[in-house]
Design a protein around this motif. Structure first.
Motif, PDB file in Angstrom:
ATOM      1  N   ASN A 333       0.848  -1.206   0.000  1.00  0.00           N
ATOM      2  CA  ASN A 333       0.000   0.000   0.000  1.00  0.00           C
ATOM      3  C   ASN A 333       0.879   1.250   0.000  1.00  0.00           C
ATOM      4  O   ASN A 333       2.096   1.159   0.184  1.00  0.00           O
ATOM      5  CB  ASN A 333      -1.023  -0.015   1.150  1.00  0.00           C
ATOM      6  N   GLN A 352      -2.731  13.621  -5.818  1.00  0.00           N
ATOM      7  CA  GLN A 352      -3.908  14.085  -5.076  1.00  0.00           C
ATOM      8  C   GLN A 352      -4.281  15.507  -5.486  1.00  0.00           C
ATOM      9  O   GLN A 352      -5.459  15.817  -5.710  1.00  0.00           O
ATOM     10  CB  GLN A 352      -3.627  14.047  -3.571  1.00  0.00           C
ATOM     11  N   TYR A 372      -5.429   7.659  -9.031  1.00  0.00           N
ATOM     12  CA  TYR A 372      -5.967   8.091  -7.739  1.00  0.00           C
ATOM     13  C   TYR A 372      -6.931   7.021  -7.205  1.00  0.00           C
ATOM     14  O   TYR A 372      -6.886   6.665  -6.021  1.00  0.00           O
ATOM     15  CB  TYR A 372      -6.691   9.431  -7.898  1.00  0.00           C
ATOM     16  N   TYR A 376      -5.837   5.593  -3.769  1.00  0.00           N
ATOM     17  CA  TYR A 376      -6.513   6.177  -2.605  1.00  0.00           C
ATOM     18  C   TYR A 376      -7.947   5.692  -2.413  1.00  0.00           C
ATOM     19  O   TYR A 376      -8.556   5.952  -1.394  1.00  0.00           O
ATOM     20  CB  TYR A 376      -6.490   7.715  -2.704  1.00  0.00           C
ATOM     21  N   GLU A 377      -8.520   5.011  -3.419  1.00  0.00           N
ATOM     22  CA  GLU A 377      -9.895   4.515  -3.237  1.00  0.00           C
ATOM     23  C   GLU A 377      -9.931   3.006  -3.293  1.00  0.00           C
ATOM     24  O   GLU A 377     -10.999   2.403  -3.385  1.00  0.00           O
ATOM     25  CB  GLU A 377     -10.816   5.122  -4.309  1.00  0.00           C
TER      26      GLU A 377
END
Ligand code: NAI
Ligand code: 13P
Length: 430
Positions: A333, A352, A372, A376-377
Protein backbone atom coordinates in the motif's frame (compact mmCIF):
# COMPACT_ATOMS: atom_id res chain seq x y z
CA UNK A 1 58.01 40.30 3.17
CA UNK A 2 54.70 39.53 1.53
CA UNK A 3 52.32 42.35 0.77
CA UNK A 4 48.53 41.84 0.75
CA UNK A 5 48.85 42.03 -3.04
CA UNK A 6 51.35 39.19 -2.98
CA UNK A 7 49.04 37.08 -0.95
CA UNK A 8 46.23 37.92 -3.39
CA UNK A 9 48.49 36.85 -6.22
CA UNK A 10 49.24 33.60 -4.39
CA UNK A 11 45.56 32.97 -3.87
CA UNK A 12 44.86 33.76 -7.52
CA UNK A 13 47.64 31.44 -8.60
CA UNK A 14 46.27 28.73 -6.35
CA UNK A 15 42.81 29.22 -7.85
CA UNK A 16 44.24 29.20 -11.37
CA UNK A 17 46.12 25.98 -10.55
CA UNK A 18 42.98 24.39 -9.12
CA UNK A 19 40.93 25.57 -12.08
CA UNK A 20 43.52 24.24 -14.47
CA UNK A 21 43.61 20.90 -12.65
CA UNK A 22 39.83 20.68 -12.79
CA UNK A 23 39.82 21.65 -16.45
CA UNK A 24 42.51 19.01 -17.16
CA UNK A 25 40.48 16.45 -15.19
CA UNK A 26 37.35 17.24 -17.22
CA UNK A 27 39.21 17.16 -20.51
CA UNK A 28 40.74 13.78 -19.74
CA UNK A 29 37.32 12.44 -18.69
CA UNK A 30 35.97 13.78 -21.96
CA UNK A 31 38.75 12.11 -23.90
CA UNK A 32 37.83 8.85 -22.12
CA UNK A 33 34.20 9.16 -23.16
CA UNK A 34 35.09 9.89 -26.77
CA UNK A 35 37.53 6.98 -26.80
CA UNK A 36 34.87 4.62 -25.44
CA UNK A 37 32.31 5.91 -27.93
CA UNK A 38 34.74 5.46 -30.81
CA UNK A 39 35.64 1.92 -29.75
CA UNK A 40 32.01 0.91 -29.51
CA UNK A 41 31.33 2.23 -32.99
CA UNK A 42 29.40 5.28 -31.87
CA UNK A 43 32.07 7.53 -33.40
CA UNK A 44 30.71 6.66 -36.88
CA UNK A 45 32.71 7.06 -40.04
CA UNK A 46 32.11 10.71 -40.77
CA UNK A 47 32.78 11.88 -37.26
CA UNK A 48 36.40 12.61 -36.59
CA UNK A 49 36.68 11.95 -32.87
CA UNK A 50 39.90 13.86 -32.43
CA UNK A 51 38.37 16.95 -34.06
CA UNK A 52 35.32 16.67 -31.80
CA UNK A 53 37.56 16.18 -28.80
CA UNK A 54 39.70 19.18 -29.52
CA UNK A 55 36.73 21.42 -30.36
CA UNK A 56 34.88 20.55 -27.15
CA UNK A 57 38.06 20.71 -25.09
CA UNK A 58 38.85 24.16 -26.52
CA UNK A 59 35.42 25.46 -25.55
CA UNK A 60 35.66 23.95 -22.10
CA UNK A 61 39.12 25.42 -21.59
CA UNK A 62 37.73 28.85 -22.57
CA UNK A 63 35.00 28.59 -19.97
CA UNK A 64 37.28 27.23 -17.29
CA UNK A 65 40.15 29.64 -17.87
CA UNK A 66 37.68 32.36 -16.90
CA UNK A 67 35.60 30.73 -14.17
CA UNK A 68 32.51 32.71 -13.38
CA UNK A 69 32.75 34.64 -10.18
CA UNK A 70 29.17 33.80 -9.34
CA UNK A 71 28.43 33.28 -5.65
CA UNK A 72 25.83 30.57 -5.23
CA UNK A 73 23.92 28.91 -2.40
CA UNK A 74 22.14 25.57 -2.79
CA UNK A 75 19.54 24.81 -0.10
CA UNK A 76 18.77 21.15 0.56
CA UNK A 77 21.30 18.39 1.06
CA UNK A 78 19.40 15.59 -0.66
CA UNK A 79 20.57 13.94 -3.86
CA UNK A 80 19.63 16.73 -6.26
CA UNK A 81 20.78 19.77 -4.26
CA UNK A 82 24.12 18.04 -3.70
CA UNK A 83 24.56 17.02 -7.34
CA UNK A 84 23.82 20.54 -8.63
CA UNK A 85 26.01 22.27 -6.02
CA UNK A 86 28.81 19.91 -6.99
CA UNK A 87 28.46 20.89 -10.68
CA UNK A 88 28.66 24.60 -9.83
CA UNK A 89 31.68 24.16 -7.53
CA UNK A 90 33.42 22.13 -10.22
CA UNK A 91 32.80 24.99 -12.67
CA UNK A 92 34.69 27.35 -10.35
CA UNK A 93 31.69 29.15 -8.82
CA UNK A 94 31.88 30.12 -5.15
CA UNK A 95 29.36 27.54 -3.97
CA UNK A 96 27.84 26.79 -0.55
CA UNK A 97 25.55 23.83 0.09
CA UNK A 98 23.20 24.47 3.02
CA UNK A 99 21.96 21.42 4.92
CA UNK A 100 19.71 21.80 7.94
CA UNK A 101 21.39 19.14 10.06
CA UNK A 102 24.62 20.28 11.74
CA UNK A 103 26.02 16.76 12.11
CA UNK A 104 25.40 16.00 8.45
CA UNK A 105 27.22 19.20 7.48
CA UNK A 106 30.22 18.21 9.59
CA UNK A 107 30.30 14.72 8.10
CA UNK A 108 29.99 16.06 4.53
CA UNK A 109 32.78 18.57 5.04
CA UNK A 110 35.00 15.87 6.52
CA UNK A 111 34.36 13.11 4.00
CA UNK A 112 33.43 15.26 0.97
CA UNK A 113 30.63 12.84 0.25
CA UNK A 114 26.88 12.76 0.82
CA UNK A 115 26.84 9.39 2.47
CA UNK A 116 23.06 9.08 2.78
CA UNK A 117 21.92 10.20 -0.67
CA UNK A 118 24.93 9.80 -2.98
CA UNK A 119 27.16 7.25 -1.30
CA UNK A 120 30.51 6.57 -2.93
CA UNK A 121 30.60 9.81 -4.94
CA UNK A 122 33.40 12.22 -4.06
CA UNK A 123 32.32 15.85 -4.14
CA UNK A 124 34.46 18.68 -5.49
CA UNK A 125 36.89 19.89 -2.84
CA UNK A 126 35.95 23.53 -3.45
CA UNK A 127 32.33 22.94 -2.36
CA UNK A 128 31.57 24.62 1.00
CA UNK A 129 28.99 23.32 3.48
CA UNK A 130 26.92 25.22 6.02
CA UNK A 131 24.00 24.68 8.38
CA UNK A 132 23.80 28.43 9.06
CA UNK A 133 21.02 29.61 6.73
CA UNK A 134 21.74 33.34 7.09
CA UNK A 135 25.44 32.93 6.35
CA UNK A 136 24.69 30.59 3.44
CA UNK A 137 22.34 32.94 1.58
CA UNK A 138 23.71 36.41 2.42
CA UNK A 139 25.80 38.10 -0.30
CA UNK A 140 24.99 35.44 -2.88
CA UNK A 141 24.01 36.10 -6.49
CA UNK A 142 21.66 33.13 -6.86
CA UNK A 143 19.98 30.90 -4.29
CA UNK A 144 18.98 27.48 -5.70
CA UNK A 145 16.32 25.67 -3.68
CA UNK A 146 16.19 21.86 -3.72
CA UNK A 147 14.04 20.96 -0.73
CA UNK A 148 10.86 18.86 -1.18
CA UNK A 149 7.78 20.79 -2.31
CA UNK A 150 6.14 20.41 1.09
CA UNK A 151 9.02 22.35 2.72
CA UNK A 152 9.40 25.03 0.05
CA UNK A 153 7.26 27.82 1.59
CA UNK A 154 8.81 27.30 5.01
CA UNK A 155 12.29 27.58 3.44
CA UNK A 156 11.36 30.85 1.70
CA UNK A 157 9.96 32.27 4.93
CA UNK A 158 13.22 31.36 6.68
CA UNK A 159 15.43 33.09 4.11
CA UNK A 160 13.17 36.16 3.66
CA UNK A 161 14.98 38.28 6.30
CA UNK A 162 18.29 37.80 4.45
CA UNK A 163 17.12 38.61 0.93
CA UNK A 164 18.64 41.80 -0.46
CA UNK A 165 18.77 41.34 -4.22
CA UNK A 166 19.65 37.68 -4.70
CA UNK A 167 17.81 35.76 -7.42
CA UNK A 168 16.05 32.49 -6.61
CA UNK A 169 15.92 29.35 -8.72
CA UNK A 170 13.65 26.46 -7.79
CA UNK A 171 14.94 22.96 -8.47
CA UNK A 172 11.89 21.42 -6.79
CA UNK A 173 9.44 19.38 -8.89
CA UNK A 174 6.38 19.34 -6.71
CA UNK A 175 3.23 21.10 -5.64
CA UNK A 176 2.21 22.48 -2.30
CA UNK A 177 -0.25 20.37 -0.38
CA UNK A 178 -3.89 21.55 -0.57
CA UNK A 179 -3.12 24.90 -2.28
CA UNK A 180 -2.06 23.48 -5.66
CA UNK A 181 0.65 26.17 -5.67
CA UNK A 182 3.70 25.54 -7.82
CA UNK A 183 7.06 26.70 -6.47
CA UNK A 184 7.03 29.80 -8.69
CA UNK A 185 3.60 30.72 -7.24
CA UNK A 186 5.01 30.39 -3.72
CA UNK A 187 8.04 32.55 -4.60
CA UNK A 188 5.72 35.24 -6.00
CA UNK A 189 3.60 35.13 -2.84
CA UNK A 190 6.40 35.07 -0.27
CA UNK A 191 9.07 37.19 -2.00
CA UNK A 192 7.21 39.32 -4.57
CA UNK A 193 10.20 41.54 -5.34
CA UNK A 194 12.59 38.74 -6.16
CA UNK A 195 13.95 37.82 -9.59
CA UNK A 196 13.29 34.10 -10.04
CA UNK A 197 13.44 31.06 -12.29
CA UNK A 198 12.77 27.33 -12.24
CA UNK A 199 15.02 24.56 -13.49
CA UNK A 200 13.71 21.21 -14.65
CA UNK A 201 14.63 18.38 -17.00
CA UNK A 202 15.63 14.71 -17.20
CA UNK A 203 18.16 14.93 -14.40
CA UNK A 204 18.48 11.74 -12.38
CA UNK A 205 20.98 12.90 -9.75
CA UNK A 206 23.05 9.74 -9.68
CA UNK A 207 23.69 9.85 -13.45
CA UNK A 208 24.85 13.46 -13.15
CA UNK A 209 27.27 12.43 -10.41
CA UNK A 210 28.61 9.77 -12.76
CA UNK A 211 29.28 12.41 -15.45
CA UNK A 212 26.77 10.83 -17.79
CA UNK A 213 25.90 13.53 -20.34
CA UNK A 214 22.64 15.23 -19.37
CA UNK A 215 20.68 18.38 -20.11
CA UNK A 216 18.19 20.59 -18.34
CA UNK A 217 16.12 23.75 -18.82
CA UNK A 218 16.32 27.03 -16.94
CA UNK A 219 13.06 28.93 -17.32
CA UNK A 220 12.80 32.54 -16.31
CA UNK A 221 11.43 35.79 -17.63
CA UNK A 222 14.80 37.31 -16.74
CA UNK A 223 17.36 36.88 -19.50
CA UNK A 224 20.35 37.74 -17.25
CA UNK A 225 19.25 35.10 -14.77
CA UNK A 226 18.92 32.50 -17.54
CA UNK A 227 22.42 33.34 -18.75
CA UNK A 228 23.87 33.28 -15.23
CA UNK A 229 22.41 29.82 -14.55
CA UNK A 230 23.71 28.56 -17.89
CA UNK A 231 27.18 29.91 -17.08
CA UNK A 232 27.12 28.47 -13.57
CA UNK A 233 26.10 24.92 -14.43
CA UNK A 234 27.03 24.26 -18.04
CA UNK A 235 29.84 21.75 -18.54
CA UNK A 236 31.02 19.11 -20.99
CA UNK A 237 28.60 16.72 -19.28
CA UNK A 238 25.69 19.00 -18.50
CA UNK A 239 23.95 21.29 -20.99
CA UNK A 240 21.59 23.99 -19.81
CA UNK A 241 18.90 25.06 -22.28
CA UNK A 242 16.74 28.15 -21.78
CA UNK A 243 13.03 28.91 -21.84
CA UNK A 244 10.77 31.78 -20.81
CA UNK A 245 7.74 29.51 -20.22
CA UNK A 246 8.11 29.18 -16.44
CA UNK A 247 4.71 27.53 -15.96
CA UNK A 248 5.24 24.98 -18.72
CA UNK A 249 8.72 23.95 -17.59
CA UNK A 250 7.66 23.73 -13.97
CA UNK A 251 4.50 21.75 -14.73
CA UNK A 252 6.46 19.31 -16.91
CA UNK A 253 8.67 18.45 -13.93
CA UNK A 254 5.82 18.21 -11.45
CA UNK A 255 3.28 16.30 -13.56
CA UNK A 256 5.63 13.69 -14.97
CA UNK A 257 5.99 12.27 -11.43
CA UNK A 258 2.36 11.08 -11.65
CA UNK A 259 3.06 9.11 -14.80
CA UNK A 260 6.36 7.72 -13.49
CA UNK A 261 4.26 6.12 -10.75
CA UNK A 262 1.82 4.79 -13.37
CA UNK A 263 4.67 3.34 -15.43
CA UNK A 264 6.31 1.78 -12.37
CA UNK A 265 3.01 0.08 -11.70
CA UNK A 266 2.64 -0.99 -15.33
CA UNK A 267 6.15 -2.47 -15.21
CA UNK A 268 5.12 -4.57 -12.20
CA UNK A 269 2.30 -5.96 -14.36
CA UNK A 270 4.85 -6.70 -17.10
CA UNK A 271 2.94 -4.80 -19.78
CA UNK A 272 4.23 -4.77 -23.37
CA UNK A 273 6.13 -2.05 -25.21
CA UNK A 274 2.98 -0.90 -27.06
CA UNK A 275 1.24 -0.42 -23.75
CA UNK A 276 4.16 1.55 -22.32
CA UNK A 277 4.21 3.75 -25.42
CA UNK A 278 0.46 4.32 -25.12
CA UNK A 279 0.69 5.32 -21.45
CA UNK A 280 3.64 7.61 -22.08
CA UNK A 281 2.03 9.37 -25.02
CA UNK A 282 -1.38 9.77 -23.42
CA UNK A 283 0.45 11.04 -20.32
CA UNK A 284 1.98 13.73 -22.50
CA UNK A 285 -1.49 14.59 -23.81
CA UNK A 286 -2.77 14.98 -20.22
CA UNK A 287 0.24 17.06 -19.20
CA UNK A 288 -0.07 19.50 -22.08
CA UNK A 289 -3.87 19.74 -21.65
CA UNK A 290 -3.46 20.53 -17.96
CA UNK A 291 -0.61 22.91 -18.78
CA UNK A 292 -2.65 24.90 -21.27
CA UNK A 293 -5.45 25.34 -18.69
CA UNK A 294 -2.79 26.75 -16.34
CA UNK A 295 -1.47 29.19 -18.95
CA UNK A 296 1.52 27.19 -20.27
CA UNK A 297 2.54 26.81 -23.91
CA UNK A 298 1.73 23.22 -25.04
CA UNK A 299 4.89 23.14 -27.17
CA UNK A 300 7.01 23.39 -24.01
CA UNK A 301 5.94 19.81 -23.20
CA UNK A 302 7.82 18.65 -26.30
CA UNK A 303 11.06 19.84 -24.71
CA UNK A 304 13.44 18.42 -22.12
CA UNK A 305 11.22 19.30 -19.17
CA UNK A 306 8.26 17.51 -20.78
CA UNK A 307 8.98 14.55 -23.06
CA UNK A 308 12.58 14.46 -21.81
CA UNK A 309 11.81 14.07 -18.13
CA UNK A 310 8.82 11.84 -18.83
CA UNK A 311 11.06 9.46 -20.75
CA UNK A 312 13.83 9.44 -18.13
CA UNK A 313 11.59 8.78 -15.15
CA UNK A 314 9.00 6.53 -16.78
CA UNK A 315 11.64 4.03 -17.83
CA UNK A 316 14.02 3.87 -14.93
CA UNK A 317 14.30 2.23 -11.55
CA UNK A 318 16.49 5.23 -10.67
CA UNK A 319 13.32 7.31 -10.44
CA UNK A 320 11.90 7.20 -6.92
CA UNK A 321 8.39 7.80 -8.31
CA UNK A 322 8.78 4.84 -10.67
CA UNK A 323 9.91 2.72 -7.70
CA UNK A 324 6.84 3.77 -5.67
CA UNK A 325 4.59 2.69 -8.57
CA UNK A 326 6.45 -0.58 -8.87
CA UNK A 327 5.97 -1.35 -5.18
CA UNK A 328 2.25 -0.51 -5.48
CA UNK A 329 1.98 -2.82 -8.50
CA UNK A 330 3.50 -5.59 -6.40
CA UNK A 331 0.76 -5.23 -3.83
CA UNK A 332 2.21 -2.83 -1.26
CA UNK A 333 0.00 0.00 0.00
CA UNK A 334 1.04 3.62 -0.46
CA UNK A 335 2.14 4.25 3.15
CA UNK A 336 4.34 1.15 3.19
CA UNK A 337 5.86 2.04 -0.20
CA UNK A 338 6.68 5.62 0.87
CA UNK A 339 8.23 4.33 4.09
CA UNK A 340 10.31 1.75 2.26
CA UNK A 341 11.57 4.36 -0.26
CA UNK A 342 12.77 6.72 2.50
CA UNK A 343 13.35 9.56 0.00
CA UNK A 344 11.29 12.23 -1.70
CA UNK A 345 8.69 11.04 -4.24
CA UNK A 346 6.77 14.18 -5.16
CA UNK A 347 4.23 12.30 -7.29
CA UNK A 348 2.47 10.87 -4.22
CA UNK A 349 1.20 14.34 -3.28
CA UNK A 350 0.94 15.60 -6.87
CA UNK A 351 -1.58 12.87 -7.82
CA UNK A 352 -3.91 14.08 -5.08
CA UNK A 353 -3.53 17.77 -5.95
CA UNK A 354 -4.01 17.26 -9.69
CA UNK A 355 -6.91 14.81 -9.20
CA UNK A 356 -8.73 17.36 -7.05
CA UNK A 357 -8.03 20.36 -9.27
CA UNK A 358 -8.91 18.51 -12.48
CA UNK A 359 -12.15 17.21 -10.96
CA UNK A 360 -13.09 20.66 -9.69
CA UNK A 361 -12.29 22.39 -12.98
CA UNK A 362 -13.48 19.67 -15.36
CA UNK A 363 -10.08 19.01 -16.96
CA UNK A 364 -10.00 15.58 -18.63
CA UNK A 365 -7.17 13.66 -16.88
CA UNK A 366 -8.18 9.97 -17.10
CA UNK A 367 -4.79 8.44 -16.17
CA UNK A 368 -4.46 10.65 -13.10
CA UNK A 369 -8.01 9.85 -11.96
CA UNK A 370 -7.44 6.14 -12.55
CA UNK A 371 -4.24 6.18 -10.52
CA UNK A 372 -5.97 8.09 -7.74
CA UNK A 373 -8.77 5.49 -7.68
CA UNK A 374 -6.27 2.62 -7.38
CA UNK A 375 -4.06 4.26 -4.75
CA UNK A 376 -6.51 6.18 -2.60
CA UNK A 377 -9.90 4.51 -3.24
CA UNK A 378 -8.63 0.96 -3.21
CA UNK A 379 -10.06 0.16 -6.68
CA UNK A 380 -8.70 -2.92 -8.48
CA UNK A 381 -5.97 -1.89 -10.94
CA UNK A 382 -7.10 -4.27 -13.71
CA UNK A 383 -10.71 -3.04 -13.66
CA UNK A 384 -9.57 0.58 -13.70
CA UNK A 385 -7.19 -0.11 -16.62
CA UNK A 386 -9.95 -1.83 -18.64
CA UNK A 387 -12.27 1.08 -17.97
CA UNK A 388 -9.58 3.43 -19.32
CA UNK A 389 -9.42 1.41 -22.55
CA UNK A 390 -13.18 1.79 -23.02
CA UNK A 391 -13.17 5.57 -22.71
CA UNK A 392 -14.82 7.03 -25.85
CA UNK A 393 -13.35 8.07 -29.18
CA UNK A 394 -10.82 10.83 -28.84
CA UNK A 395 -8.53 12.82 -31.06
CA UNK A 396 -4.82 11.92 -30.91
CA UNK A 397 -3.30 15.39 -30.55
CA UNK A 398 -6.09 17.73 -29.56
CA UNK A 399 -4.07 20.83 -30.52
CA UNK A 400 -4.05 19.48 -34.10
CA UNK A 401 -7.66 18.21 -34.21
CA UNK A 402 -10.00 19.19 -31.38
CA UNK A 403 -11.95 16.53 -29.49
CA UNK A 404 -15.66 16.19 -30.03
CA UNK A 405 -16.23 16.36 -26.27
CA UNK A 406 -19.69 14.86 -26.16
CA UNK A 407 -18.90 12.27 -28.83
CA UNK A 408 -22.67 12.10 -29.21
CA UNK A 409 -22.66 12.25 -33.02
CA UNK A 410 -19.96 9.60 -33.31
CA UNK A 411 -21.58 7.30 -30.76
CA UNK A 412 -24.97 7.59 -32.55
CA UNK A 413 -23.27 6.86 -35.89
CA UNK A 414 -21.49 3.79 -34.43
CA UNK A 415 -24.72 2.52 -32.88
CA UNK A 416 -26.69 2.91 -36.12
CA UNK A 417 -23.87 1.23 -38.17
CA UNK A 418 -23.79 -1.62 -35.67
CA UNK A 419 -27.56 -2.12 -35.83
CA UNK A 420 -27.51 -1.94 -39.70
CA UNK A 421 -24.79 -4.63 -39.75
CA UNK A 422 -26.82 -6.76 -37.35
CA UNK A 423 -29.95 -6.36 -39.56
CA UNK A 424 -27.96 -7.36 -42.70
CA UNK A 425 -26.54 -10.41 -40.90
CA UNK A 426 -29.99 -11.50 -39.79
CA UNK A 427 -31.33 -11.00 -43.41
CA UNK A 428 -28.50 -13.24 -44.68
CA UNK A 429 -29.44 -15.88 -42.11
CA UNK A 430 -33.03 -15.98 -43.40
N1 NAI B 1 16.95 13.38 -7.06
C1 NAI B 1 16.76 13.69 -8.33
O1 NAI B 1 17.20 12.95 -9.24
C2 NAI B 1 16.03 14.94 -8.69
C3 NAI B 1 15.22 15.60 -7.77
N2 NAI B 1 14.57 16.72 -8.12
C4 NAI B 1 13.70 17.42 -7.19
O2 NAI B 1 14.46 18.02 -6.15
C5 NAI B 1 13.68 18.12 -4.97
C6 NAI B 1 14.49 17.56 -3.83
O3 NAI B 1 14.66 16.19 -4.11
P1 NAI B 1 15.90 15.31 -3.70
O4 NAI B 1 17.12 16.11 -3.46
O5 NAI B 1 15.99 14.23 -4.68
O6 NAI B 1 15.30 14.74 -2.33
P2 NAI B 1 15.94 13.80 -1.27
O7 NAI B 1 14.88 12.93 -0.77
O8 NAI B 1 17.19 13.19 -1.83
O9 NAI B 1 16.36 14.83 -0.13
C7 NAI B 1 15.52 15.81 0.38
C8 NAI B 1 16.39 16.72 1.24
O10 NAI B 1 15.59 17.81 1.71
C9 NAI B 1 15.81 17.95 3.10
N3 NAI B 1 14.63 18.54 3.70
C10 NAI B 1 13.43 17.98 3.91
N4 NAI B 1 12.62 18.85 4.54
C11 NAI B 1 13.35 19.97 4.73
C12 NAI B 1 13.08 21.21 5.35
N5 NAI B 1 11.90 21.48 5.89
N6 NAI B 1 14.06 22.14 5.38
C13 NAI B 1 15.26 21.86 4.85
N7 NAI B 1 15.61 20.70 4.26
C14 NAI B 1 14.63 19.77 4.21
C15 NAI B 1 16.10 16.54 3.59
O11 NAI B 1 16.78 16.57 4.82
C16 NAI B 1 16.96 16.01 2.47
O12 NAI B 1 18.28 16.41 2.65
C17 NAI B 1 12.38 17.34 -5.26
O13 NAI B 1 11.37 18.24 -5.56
C18 NAI B 1 12.73 16.51 -6.48
O14 NAI B 1 11.60 16.24 -7.27
C19 NAI B 1 14.71 17.24 -9.35
C20 NAI B 1 15.51 16.63 -10.29
C21 NAI B 1 16.18 15.42 -10.03
O1 13P C 1 12.96 14.29 -11.52
C1 13P C 1 13.79 13.41 -11.54
C2 13P C 1 14.68 13.20 -12.69
O2 13P C 1 14.50 14.13 -13.68
C3 13P C 1 13.91 12.50 -10.40
O3 13P C 1 12.82 11.68 -10.41
P1 13P C 1 12.35 10.99 -9.07
O4 13P C 1 12.00 12.10 -8.13
O5 13P C 1 11.20 10.15 -9.47
O6 13P C 1 13.51 10.19 -8.58
Amino acid sequence: MTSPNDSNKDTNNEHNDTDKQSSDKQNSLLAGIIERATKSGLGRKKLNPSAVESAVAKNMAKIHSNPTKLRLAFLGGGSFGTAMANLAARNGCDTTLWVRNKRTVKAMAKTQTNKKYLPGHKLDDRLKYSHDLAAAVKDKDIIFIAVPGLAFRETLKNIAPFISGQSIVSLTKGMEKDTFALMSDIIKEELPEVNFGVMSGPNLAIEIMKNMPSATVIASESEPLRHAVQAALHSAFFRVFASDDVKGVELGGALKNIYAIAMGMAAAYEVGENTKAMILTRALAEMSRFGVEAGANPLTFLGLSGVGDLYATCNSELSRNFRIGNMLGRGMNIDAAVKKLGQTAEGVNTIQQVHEKATREGIYMPITHALYAVIYEDKAALGVALHLMEAGFRSDVEFVMAHDHSNAALTAHMKSSASKTADKDSDKDK
